[in-house]
Design a protein around this motif. Sequence first.
Motif, PDB file in Angstrom:
ATOM      1  N   LYS A 138       0.820  -1.208   0.000  1.00 23.16           N
ATOM      2  CA  LYS A 138       0.000   0.000   0.000  1.00 23.16           C
ATOM      3  C   LYS A 138       0.854   1.260   0.000  1.00 23.16           C
ATOM      4  O   LYS A 138       0.513   2.252  -0.658  1.00 23.16           O
ATOM      5  CB  LYS A 138      -0.926  -0.015   1.223  1.00 23.16           C
TER       6      LYS A 138
ATOM      7  N   GLN B 220       3.769   1.523  -1.339  1.00 21.59           N
ATOM      8  CA  GLN B 220       4.330   1.651  -2.682  1.00 21.59           C
ATOM      9  C   GLN B 220       3.283   2.176  -3.672  1.00 21.59           C
ATOM     10  O   GLN B 220       3.601   2.916  -4.594  1.00 21.59           O
ATOM     11  CB  GLN B 220       4.859   0.275  -3.146  1.00 21.59           C
ATOM     12  N   LYS B 221       2.019   1.801  -3.462  1.00 14.22           N
ATOM     13  CA  LYS B 221       0.962   2.200  -4.388  1.00 14.22           C
ATOM     14  C   LYS B 221       0.459   3.622  -4.107  1.00 14.22           C
ATOM     15  O   LYS B 221       0.282   4.434  -5.031  1.00 14.22           O
ATOM     16  CB  LYS B 221      -0.188   1.201  -4.277  1.00 14.22           C
TER      17      LYS B 221
END
Length: 307
Positions: free
Chosen positions: A246, A248-249
């Motif tokens: 999450k 990274q996103k």
Amino acid sequence: MFIKVIKQTETWYYCQYQNLYFSNQLQEAFAAGLLKPGMNVLVDKPKKFANNVEGLKQCVADFRKDLPWVERLDLTNLPAANIISQAEEKASAPAAGELDADDDFQREMFFYRQAQATVLEALPLLNRHSIATKRPEDYFAEMAKSDQHMQKIRKKLISKQMIMERSEKAKKLREQRKFGKKVQIEVIQKRQQEKKAMMSAVKKYQKGMTDKLEFLEGDQKMNKESSQGSKKAVNKKGPSAKRKFKDQKFGFGGKKSGKKWNTKESYNDVSGFRAKIAHGKGGKKGKGGKQNKRPGKSVRKKMKNRS
């Protein structure tokens, strides 16, 4: 040569004629009843040994020539004394008459010590007659085979060596190909297993059976240690794989949860309290404190048809 062939032919025909003659005589005797069982008996004649002593002496006398030793270079010696056995006070070696001819070791040692005695006697004689016994430093002996023949042998040996090297190289290549193919098969099988495990993990995640997203890491997954009985590496404490995915996103937006929680200071601070807002008498609502409500679906449809 032609005359010799004719003589051999004549001899052959003569022998055939004699065989035919004797065969006819035997047949006539058999027909007349002269041949009976027991008449023909093979008898071994005693072998006559010729021991011509005078003739042998004459031959030996013919062989003997009154030549100096330098021309003959012959020596007849008894075996040399065994110095080692004498020094160690061991039993002396057997003499020529006591030697066991079936004992290989005794026979070879007898020949060896006899050669020693011959060398010890021959070297002084050769030096006395000014005969060199050592090869000079600049001596080049003529080879028994020509250089061309040796070159052929050398080329043949080189060709054999090259053939052997090629064979060994081809053998190594075959082994490497087999090993490479084996490794390739193992890699393909490993990839298939990883793909199968990943697909099963995705299905579990889709069905809600697990909330782990470790299968998305791919090559970043922690490798297991070697299979030599070593323990697995202990994972360091930190955010889970789901939290990392999450982050990274969506990026890092700071802490959100618990932001509106009251504290002791905010609970005691009433400076921002507004009664109208608290009781719904003012603020964002319309006149009279009533909230503008959205018209219903049928009303909106009528309004749309009017326009």
